[in-house]
Design an enzyme around this catalytic site. Structure first.
Site, PDB file in Angstrom:
ATOM      1  N   ARG A  97       0.796  -1.258   0.053  1.00  0.00           N
ATOM      2  CA  ARG A  97       0.078   0.013   0.038  1.00  0.00           C
ATOM      3  C   ARG A  97       0.758   1.209   0.123  1.00  0.00           C
ATOM      4  O   ARG A  97       1.999   1.319   0.453  1.00  0.00           O
ATOM      5  CB  ARG A  97      -0.843   0.120   1.349  1.00  0.00           C
ATOM      6  CG  ARG A  97      -2.002  -1.118   1.281  1.00  0.00           C
ATOM      7  CD  ARG A  97      -3.132  -0.629   0.074  1.00  0.00           C
ATOM      8  NE  ARG A  97      -4.125  -1.504   0.322  1.00  0.00           N
ATOM      9  CZ  ARG A  97      -4.175  -2.828  -0.572  1.00  0.00           C
ATOM     10  NH1 ARG A  97      -3.359  -3.024  -1.324  1.00  0.00           N
ATOM     11  NH2 ARG A  97      -5.384  -3.504  -0.497  1.00  0.00           N
TER      12      ARG A  97
ATOM     13  N   HIS B  92      -0.913  -0.099  -9.808  1.00  0.00           N
ATOM     14  CA  HIS B  92      -1.514  -1.086  -8.752  1.00  0.00           C
ATOM     15  C   HIS B  92      -1.953  -2.334  -9.479  1.00  0.00           C
ATOM     16  O   HIS B  92      -3.198  -2.659  -9.694  1.00  0.00           O
ATOM     17  CB  HIS B  92      -2.802  -0.371  -8.124  1.00  0.00           C
ATOM     18  CG  HIS B  92      -3.048  -1.169  -7.108  1.00  0.00           C
ATOM     19  ND1 HIS B  92      -3.711  -0.520  -5.761  1.00  0.00           N
ATOM     20  CD2 HIS B  92      -3.123  -2.357  -6.520  1.00  0.00           C
ATOM     21  CE1 HIS B  92      -3.692  -1.522  -5.009  1.00  0.00           C
ATOM     22  NE2 HIS B  92      -3.550  -2.907  -5.270  1.00  0.00           N
TER      23      HIS B  92
END
Ligand code: NDP
Ligand code: OXD
Length: 309
Positions: A224, A272
Site C-alpha cells: 500500500r 496497482h
C-alpha cells in the site's frame, strides 16, 4: 429452507460480470447488486463499500472482501461479531512472485541500461554482479510474501523475511517483531514491501528506516502507498543512498499528475497491477467459503479485527 441472499458491491470493480458470476457459482442463492435500501442479505461480497451498506445490512452472517488487503474496510464501522473474510491468494501470489522477481532481475542484471545501449546501436557489456551483494528483504511473510520469498530464493539471492511471528521457510532468514527490524534492514539491499496496511505499518518506510538499508538499496512497494513516506523515499534516492524504486501502489490512486514520482529518473511505476483480483478464481473461493459457512465449517482468511489483517 429460505433462499440464501447475497449482495455484491464494488467501488471500482465490474458488477456486470461479478453478479452473474456469483449467481452461477451459487445456484441456490439469490445474488443482487447492493443498492441503498436493499432488503437484508445473509452474505455481502464487497470492495471499498460505503458505510451505509454496513449500517443497513444488519443480518449479515459474513462479509467477504474481494481483495487481500482489508485496510479500506478497517476505516469503517464494521458490524460487531460478523466475520470479515479476505481473499486468500486466489491467483494473486503467482502474479506477485512474477512482478517482484521481474523488478529485482531487471535492476540486478541492468536490463534497462542494456535496452538504452542497444537503442543507441551500442554493443557493450556490463560487469556481472554478485547475488551475494544483493540480499533481498521481504517485509511480510504471509500468503503473498512467502510465495515471493520462495520464488526469489530460486534465483539464488540471499533472502531475509520480516514478520510479526517467527517463520521457518527454506532459504529464508527469518526476522520478526519491531526489535529485529533494524537487523533485517541492515542485512537487506532490495526491500520488498508486502505488509498489510495497519496503524503499526503505516509510514514504516521513513527516512530512518530507509537509511538502515544497505547502500545502493532498491525499494519495491507492492503493498500500500501509505507504507512509504513519499518525500523520504525521494530524498534517499536523490542523495544516492538508494539506487532505485519500483512502485505499484500509492497514497492516492490514480497517482495525481503533479506527483514527483511520475518524473523521477530512478523510479519505475505501474498502476496497482502487481497482483490483480482474478474474477473466476475469487468467485470460486468465495462461493466455496459461503458453502462451508452454511455447513458450519471453518474457513481460511478470516481477518483478526484487533490485528487489522
Ligand atoms: P497476509 O495477512 O497473509 O500476510 C501479512 C504478513 O505481514 C504476515 O506475515 C504478518 O506477520 C506480517 N505483518 C503484519 N503486520 C506486521 C507488523 N506490524 N510487523 C511485522 N510483520 C507484520 O497478507 P497477504 O500476504 O495476503 O497480503 C499482503 C498485502 O499485500 C495486503 O494486505 C495488501 O495490502 C497487499 N496487496 C497488494 C496487491 C497489489 O496488487 N499491489 C494485491 C494484493 C495484496 P505474521 O505472519 O507473523 O502474522
Ligand atoms: C488487494 C489489492 O488487496 O488488490 O487484493 O490490492
Amino acid at each position: 429452507m429460505p433462499t440464501l441472499r447475497v449482495i455484491y458491491y464494488s467501488a471500482d470493480r465490474d458488477a456486470a460480470s461479478w453478479v452473474p458470476g456469483l449467481q452461477a457459482a451459487l445456484p441456490g442463492a439469490s445474488v443482487q447488486l447492493w443498492e441503498p435500501g436493499a432488503p437484508p442479505a445473509d452474505y455481502a461480497v464487497v470492495w471499498k463499500p460505503p458505510q451505509q451498506l454496513l449500517d443497513e445490512q444488519t443480518q449479515l452472517k459474513a462479509l467477504f472482501n474481494t481483495g487481500a488487503g482489508v485496510d479500506a474496510l478497517m476505516n469503517l464501522r464494521l458490524p460487531v461479531g460478523v466475520p470479515l473474510i479476505r481473499l486468500d491468494d486466489a491467483g494473486m501470489s503467482v502474479q506477485m512472485a512474477e512482478y517482484v522477481c521481474h523488478a529485482i532481475i531487471r535492476y540486478f542484471r541492468e536490463f534497462e541500461g542494456y535496452a538504452v545501449d542497444m537503442g543507441h546501436g551500442q554493443w557493450s557489456f556490463r560487469k556481472p554482479r554478485s547475488r551475494l551483494d544483493f540480499p533481498v528483504g521481504i517485509l511480510g511473510l504471509g500468503v503473498l510474501g512467502e510465495r515471493v520469498a520462495k520464488a526469489v530464493a530460486q534465483f539464488d539471492f540471499p533472502v531475509n523475511g520480516w514478520s510479526q511471528s517467527p517463520k521457518s521457510i527454506a532459504g529464508v532468514q527469518s526476522f520478526h517483531g519491531a526489535a529485529q527490524l533494524g537487523s533485517f534492514l541492515a542485512a537487506s539491499r532490495f526491500l520488498v514491501c508486502l505488509l498489510p496496511l495497519t496503524p503499526d505499518t503505516e509510514n514504516l518506510l521513513n527516512a530512518d528506516r530507509l537509511a538502515q538499508l544497505r547502500p545502493g538499496g532498491y525499494v519495491i512497494n507492492v503493498a500500500r502507498g501509505a507504507h512509504v513516506v513519499d518525500a523520504d523515499l525521494i530524498a534517499a534516492l536523490d542523495r544516492g543512498h538508494l539506487a532505485g524504486a519500483t512502485l505499484d501502489v500509492f497514497r492516492v490512486e490514480p497517482l495525481p499528475s503533479e506527483h514527483p514520482f511520475w518524473v523521477h529518473p530512478k523510479i519505475t511505476l505501474t498502476p496497482h497491477t502487481s497482483a490483480r483480483t482474478l474474477r473466476s478464481e475469487s468467485i470460486a473461493q468465495i462461493a466455496f467459503k459461503i458453502g462451508a459457512l452454511v455447513r458450519g465449517d471453518a474457513v481460511a482468511g478470516c481477518v483478526d479485527p484487533v490485528r487489522g489483517y
